[in-house]
Design a protein around this motif. Structure first.
Motif, short mmCIF file in Angstrom:
data_model
loop_
_atom_site.label_atom_id
_atom_site.label_comp_id
_atom_site.label_asym_id
_atom_site.label_seq_id
_atom_site.Cartn_x
_atom_site.Cartn_y
_atom_site.Cartn_z
N ARG A 74 0.87 -1.24 -0.01
CA ARG A 74 -0.06 -0.05 0.13
C ARG A 74 0.93 1.35 0.11
O ARG A 74 1.29 1.76 1.05
CB ARG A 74 -0.88 0.13 1.30
N PHE A 75 1.40 1.85 -1.42
CA PHE A 75 2.14 2.44 -1.36
C PHE A 75 1.86 3.94 -0.71
O PHE A 75 2.51 4.82 -0.11
CB PHE A 75 2.66 2.90 -2.86
N ASN A 76 0.65 4.30 -0.99
CA ASN A 76 -0.16 5.35 -0.11
C ASN A 76 -1.63 5.21 -0.25
O ASN A 76 -2.06 4.38 -0.65
CB ASN A 76 0.37 6.81 -1.07
N PRO A 77 -2.26 6.25 0.44
CA PRO A 77 -3.58 6.03 0.73
C PRO A 77 -4.45 5.96 -0.61
O PRO A 77 -5.59 5.62 -0.49
CB PRO A 77 -4.09 7.21 1.58
N PHE A 78 -4.10 6.28 -1.64
CA PHE A 78 -4.89 6.43 -2.93
C PHE A 78 -4.60 5.61 -4.03
O PHE A 78 -5.17 5.47 -4.79
CB PHE A 78 -4.94 7.86 -3.36
N GLN A 79 -3.55 4.77 -3.74
CA GLN A 79 -3.06 3.75 -4.84
C GLN A 79 -2.73 2.50 -4.44
O GLN A 79 -2.09 2.27 -3.21
CB GLN A 79 -1.95 4.27 -5.52
N THR A 80 -3.39 1.07 -4.68
CA THR A 80 -2.82 -0.22 -4.33
C THR A 80 -1.61 -0.16 -5.01
O THR A 80 -1.11 0.68 -5.89
CB THR A 80 -3.90 -1.00 -4.94
N ARG A 81 -1.11 -1.22 -4.47
CA ARG A 81 0.51 -1.99 -5.14
C ARG A 81 0.12 -2.06 -6.61
O ARG A 81 1.07 -1.46 -7.58
CB ARG A 81 0.98 -2.97 -4.42
N TYR A 82 -0.77 -2.54 -6.77
CA TYR A 82 -1.32 -2.82 -8.49
C TYR A 82 -1.21 -1.51 -9.26
O TYR A 82 -0.68 -1.37 -10.37
CB TYR A 82 -2.24 -3.68 -8.72
N GLN A 83 -2.09 -0.53 -8.76
CA GLN A 83 -2.18 0.88 -9.50
C GLN A 83 -0.81 1.48 -9.63
O GLN A 83 -0.54 2.02 -10.66
CB GLN A 83 -3.15 1.60 -8.66
N GLY A 93 7.10 6.44 5.11
CA GLY A 93 5.60 6.14 5.31
C GLY A 93 4.66 5.86 4.29
O GLY A 93 3.63 5.19 4.20
N GLU A 94 4.92 6.61 3.22
CA GLU A 94 4.39 6.76 1.73
C GLU A 94 5.23 7.03 0.79
O GLU A 94 6.24 7.51 0.73
CB GLU A 94 3.31 7.91 1.96
N ILE A 95 4.73 6.50 -0.39
CA ILE A 95 5.67 6.58 -1.69
C ILE A 95 4.68 7.13 -2.68
O ILE A 95 3.42 6.43 -3.04
CB ILE A 95 6.28 5.28 -2.13
N TRP A 96 4.91 8.10 -3.63
CA TRP A 96 4.14 8.63 -4.41
C TRP A 96 4.85 8.74 -5.89
O TRP A 96 6.05 8.77 -5.93
CB TRP A 96 3.62 10.20 -3.96
N LEU A 97 3.86 8.49 -6.96
CA LEU A 97 4.75 8.50 -8.22
C LEU A 97 4.68 10.12 -8.77
O LEU A 97 3.59 10.66 -8.73
CB LEU A 97 4.05 7.89 -9.16
N ALA A 98 5.83 10.79 -8.94
CA ALA A 98 5.93 12.19 -9.29
C ALA A 98 5.77 11.87 -11.00
O ALA A 98 6.70 11.40 -11.62
CB ALA A 98 7.15 13.08 -8.99
N PRO A 99 4.78 12.72 -11.63
CA PRO A 99 4.78 12.69 -13.24
C PRO A 99 6.04 12.99 -13.76
O PRO A 99 6.51 14.26 -13.29
CB PRO A 99 3.61 13.48 -13.60
N PRO A 100 6.75 12.12 -14.63
CA PRO A 100 8.20 12.77 -14.99
C PRO A 100 8.41 13.95 -15.82
O PRO A 100 9.44 14.60 -15.84
CB PRO A 100 8.70 11.26 -15.54
N GLN A 101 7.37 14.37 -16.60
CA GLN A 101 7.25 15.62 -17.32
C GLN A 101 7.35 16.90 -16.55
O GLN A 101 7.76 17.67 -17.14
CB GLN A 101 5.99 15.61 -18.15
N PHE A 102 7.28 16.61 -15.17
CA PHE A 102 7.37 17.90 -14.24
C PHE A 102 8.48 17.73 -13.31
O PHE A 102 8.61 18.76 -12.52
CB PHE A 102 5.96 18.02 -13.43
N MET A 103 9.29 16.88 -13.46
CA MET A 103 10.58 16.45 -12.72
C MET A 103 11.87 17.20 -13.34
O MET A 103 11.85 16.78 -14.49
CB MET A 103 10.53 15.05 -12.22
N THR A 104 12.62 17.51 -12.75
CA THR A 104 13.92 17.99 -13.25
C THR A 104 14.93 17.47 -12.35
O THR A 104 14.74 17.54 -11.04
CB THR A 104 14.18 19.75 -13.39
N VAL A 105 16.15 16.83 -12.83
CA VAL A 105 17.37 16.40 -12.26
C VAL A 105 18.31 17.76 -12.24
O VAL A 105 18.87 18.06 -13.24
CB VAL A 105 17.65 15.17 -12.69
N VAL A 106 18.64 18.02 -10.99
CA VAL A 106 19.56 19.27 -10.89
C VAL A 106 20.95 18.70 -10.74
O VAL A 106 21.29 18.04 -9.58
CB VAL A 106 19.20 20.18 -9.96
N PRO A 107 21.85 18.86 -11.70
CA PRO A 107 23.12 18.10 -11.50
C PRO A 107 24.21 18.92 -10.35
O PRO A 107 23.97 19.95 -10.18
CB PRO A 107 23.93 18.12 -12.86
N HIS A 108 25.27 18.14 -9.99
CA HIS A 108 26.01 18.78 -8.71
C HIS A 108 27.54 18.56 -9.43
O HIS A 108 27.90 17.49 -9.83
CB HIS A 108 25.91 18.28 -7.57
#
Length: 226
Positions: A95-104, A132-147
């Motif tokens: 149960r990754f988070n309250p709104f999604q089952t493992r399958y979803q 305590g929870e894991i959420w999927l962040a839509p990849p089109q809105f994510m940015t990886v900032v290099p170091h």
């Protein structure tokens, strides 16, 4: 009025020259018409609901991955493993988070990975600094900032309309991706490798649809005096 003058009148009086980088009298450029528009992250995600073969392939793989049961094992000093049936990690992954089952969760994450080559798992920690929870962040809105020395400084999430991005530390994001030789910070998907084929299928389907829509009848007639 000759045929050339009739066609020129039909297209608004503008004349064009094939191979020219621009219209002689201004207007639409032929160089802009030679290639279809490029694809972005949004295009691949949107194509999932527009191209039947892409949907069928991605859907059946995502369903298969989401149905795979997960197990937790512990290794002893001799390298022998024993399965653990009760653990906080098992509860979290079921149960990754309250709104999604493992399958979803796994289903959607696999869709992201097949379409754009990556998925971002965002961890929410409890008071004991345990996930305590894991959420999927839509990849089109994510940015990886290099170091310059630590490889990755942080991650940023910015959806359309947000004034400022949300920053995540590297321990708050699990970045699951297919290696991309062109960009080591982002993923590469099977769909991206098939861009030209997907474009061809989509445009061919639209052409055939329009062909049947107007019964292959042009909307104008060119008459030339005998």
């Amino acid at each position: 009025m000759g045929l050339r003058d009739s066609l020129a009148s039909l297209i608004g009086g503008k004349s064009y020259q094939l191979g020219s980088p621009r219209a002689i009298s201004g207007g639409l450029q032929f160089s802009d018409m030679q290639l279809p528009p490029g694809w972005g992250y949004q295009s691949y995600l949107k194509a999932y609901g527009e191209i039947g073969t892409l949907f069928a392939c991605v859907n059946v793989i995502a369903q298969g991955v989401a149905k795979v049961p997960w197990h937790l094992y512990e290794l002893n000093s001799q390298g022998e493993r024993s399965e653990i049936f009760k653990h906080d990690l098992i509860d979290l992954l079921n149960r990754f988070n309250p709104f999604q089952t493992r399958y979803q969760f796994i289903y959607l994450g696999t869709i992201y990975k097949l379409l754009v080559g990556e998925e971002f798992w965002q961890l929410n920690f409890d008071g004991n600094r345990q996930p305590g929870e894991i959420w999927l962040a839509p990849p089109q809105f994510m940015t990886v900032v290099p170091h310059p020395t630590k490889y990755i400084d942080h991650y940023e999430f910015r959806r359309t309309g947000m004034e400022k991005p949300i920053e995540f530390n590297i321990d708050e994001i699990i970045h699951v991706k297919t290696p991309n030789p062109y960009n080591e910070y982002r993923g590469l998907s099977p769909a991206q490798a098939l861009t030209i084929d997907l474009d061809t299928e989509r445009y061919a389907a639209r052409w055939i649809q329009k062909f049947f829509f107007n019964s292959a009848r042009p909307d104008f007639v060119i008459e030339y005096p005998p």
